[in-house]
Scaffold this motif. Sequence first.
Motif, short mmCIF file in Angstrom:
data_model
loop_
_atom_site.label_atom_id
_atom_site.label_comp_id
_atom_site.label_asym_id
_atom_site.label_seq_id
_atom_site.Cartn_x
_atom_site.Cartn_y
_atom_site.Cartn_z
N PRO A 78 67.95 15.51 3.84
CA PRO A 78 66.58 16.36 4.19
C PRO A 78 66.86 17.47 5.07
CG PRO A 78 66.08 14.12 4.49
CD PRO A 78 67.59 14.29 3.99
N ASP A 81 68.19 20.42 3.11
CA ASP A 81 67.06 20.91 2.16
C ASP A 81 66.12 21.83 3.19
OD1 ASP A 81 66.75 20.60 -0.37
OD2 ASP A 81 65.74 18.82 -0.48
N ARG A 82 66.04 21.56 4.53
CA ARG A 82 64.80 22.28 5.16
C ARG A 82 65.19 23.19 6.06
NH1 ARG A 82 59.65 20.08 4.39
NH2 ARG A 82 59.67 19.00 2.40
N THR A 83 66.78 23.36 6.36
CA THR A 83 67.12 24.03 7.62
C THR A 83 68.30 24.93 7.02
OG1 THR A 83 68.95 22.38 8.19
CG2 THR A 83 66.73 22.20 9.36
N ARG A 94 69.56 30.09 1.95
CA ARG A 94 69.77 28.48 2.40
C ARG A 94 70.89 27.93 1.45
NH1 ARG A 94 64.54 25.15 3.67
NH2 ARG A 94 64.48 26.87 5.23
N ARG A 215 60.66 29.33 -2.83
CA ARG A 215 60.45 28.56 -1.84
C ARG A 215 59.75 29.12 -0.84
NH1 ARG A 215 65.08 27.22 -0.97
NH2 ARG A 215 65.77 25.92 -2.35
N ALA A 219 56.10 28.40 0.49
CA ALA A 219 55.73 28.20 2.01
C ALA A 219 54.52 29.25 2.43
CB ALA A 219 56.74 28.19 2.83
N SER A 233 58.76 18.36 11.61
CA SER A 233 59.24 18.82 10.30
C SER A 233 60.42 18.01 9.75
CB SER A 233 59.69 20.33 10.65
OG SER A 233 58.90 21.11 11.15
N ARG A 236 58.63 14.84 8.21
CA ARG A 236 58.15 15.32 7.16
C ARG A 236 58.99 15.39 5.98
NH1 ARG A 236 54.77 20.84 5.87
NH2 ARG A 236 53.78 20.35 4.01
N ALA A 237 60.13 16.02 6.32
CA ALA A 237 61.36 16.36 5.26
C ALA A 237 61.68 15.01 4.61
CB ALA A 237 62.44 17.13 5.72
N TYR A 377 61.46 18.37 -4.27
CA TYR A 377 62.16 17.39 -3.55
C TYR A 377 63.32 16.87 -4.18
CZ TYR A 377 57.58 16.77 -1.57
OH TYR A 377 56.36 17.03 -0.91
N THR A 380 66.73 15.89 -2.16
CA THR A 380 66.52 14.74 -1.34
C THR A 380 66.43 13.33 -2.07
OG1 THR A 380 65.60 15.82 0.47
CG2 THR A 380 65.32 13.58 0.63
#
Length: 468
Positions: A78, A81-83, A94, A215, A219, A233, A236-237, A377, A380
């Motif tokens: 995660p 995936d998100r940072t 990313r 993405r 967002a 965050s 949530r991820a 998703y 993840t």
Amino acid sequence: MAIQAAASPAPRKLRLRDLLEDRRAALMLALGFSSGLPLLLVLGTFTLRLAFSEIDVKSIGLFSYVALPYSLKFLWAPVVDRTDVPLLGRLLGRRRAWMVTTQLAVAACLVLMAFADPATNLWLLGLGAFLVAFCAATQDVVIDGWRIDAAGSDFQGILAATSNLGYRFGLVAAGAGALFIAAETGWRFAYLSMAALMAIGLVAALLAPPFDEARRTRAASEPEGPPRSRLWSVRRAILEPLTELHGRLGHALWAILLLVALYRMPDFVSGVMASPLYKDVGYGLTEIAAVSKLYGIWVGIAGGFAGGWAMQRLGMFRGLLIGAFLCAASNLSFSWLAMGAPEVWRLIVAISIDNFCGSFAGILLIAYMSSLTTPGYAATQYALFSSLYALPGKLAAGLSGFVVAAYGYPVFFLLTALVGIPVVLLCLAVGRPKPKADGAAELEALARNPSAGTEISSTGSQGATQGT
């Protein structure tokens, strides 16, 4: 449900011209190579290095734990995936930034392993192997996410097939290639050569389209709410992908997770001891490289295509049932190998049975896991499934050396075959879970397309995981 299935685009099969005409397929070939290369360098090739360095069989079994990051990558997937990677994330996007970072880290850690002598710095060699596994597992998370983001369902079969082919080339390089080099020039130059080959994936990552724009658009379209903390965050991820899975699959999810977790356990328990077995029976590095790491790879490819054919003809769950039986029963070939002389034909027979059956089973399982993910998703969720399918076996594999020391190789491989009995029973008990309507079309499309099942599997003799 019927309307959705009719509206879904028909999955395409891999054609040679796809590699020449579509940039994504060509890049996926190189990224698959980069993903497959580190795997054997911390598993099959690594255990052979330990065995030929006269490390005892109990320690070799315990060293299998250095590859645990491949099975635990869902814990940090995660975050990936998100940072963004600082600085590089802004320059490359990313996915590409994470790919470049992890590929450079894998190469650096392989250099560390090259200069670590098992006789004097065994702990340093183990640390290097663990770091390679961690960085390579993170790379797999990113590459799986890029593959799923790069195309719709109609092109996923092509990307899975090219990823499989590239992954196999990586296994050939890290298996047969590294062993041939080690036999001629030693282990140090072999591992340095493997570190240099990571440049193939690095170039592909720099040339790959970022696929981050969609993405960012999603967002930006979301309504702005009150500012949230970084901890919120991350939570949530982690929670959203799991919540989405449960909401779509219902209570059948728990049975599916148990099936995924146990399906390849016989292979992973036995795989760590396969390399010491070859050495103790009396085979040399050149023989092992030619039969196990070169010939065996192509037998595994044949098993993969057979698995895809079985999925098309028999359906997903009948194929899974057959694969569960073959995966476990094939371990009896190693019991037979352990009781004979070091003749090459015997090694060929054992490797043929094990690699064909292991790849057959792995293809069915990985295609099934891929069909359960949802865009948005995907990285993840797929990391969760691909981690679970190897974790129980790898945890048990660390103790395999103690069983071999106490009872010998024939009894050990017989016990690993018996592990498959409850797995077959579980396949029968799970039956056919009915997914929610929004996932039915994609599941049906993957079940009908054999090329979607050609993602790399981990053959039992290598104890490997695709992506592992």
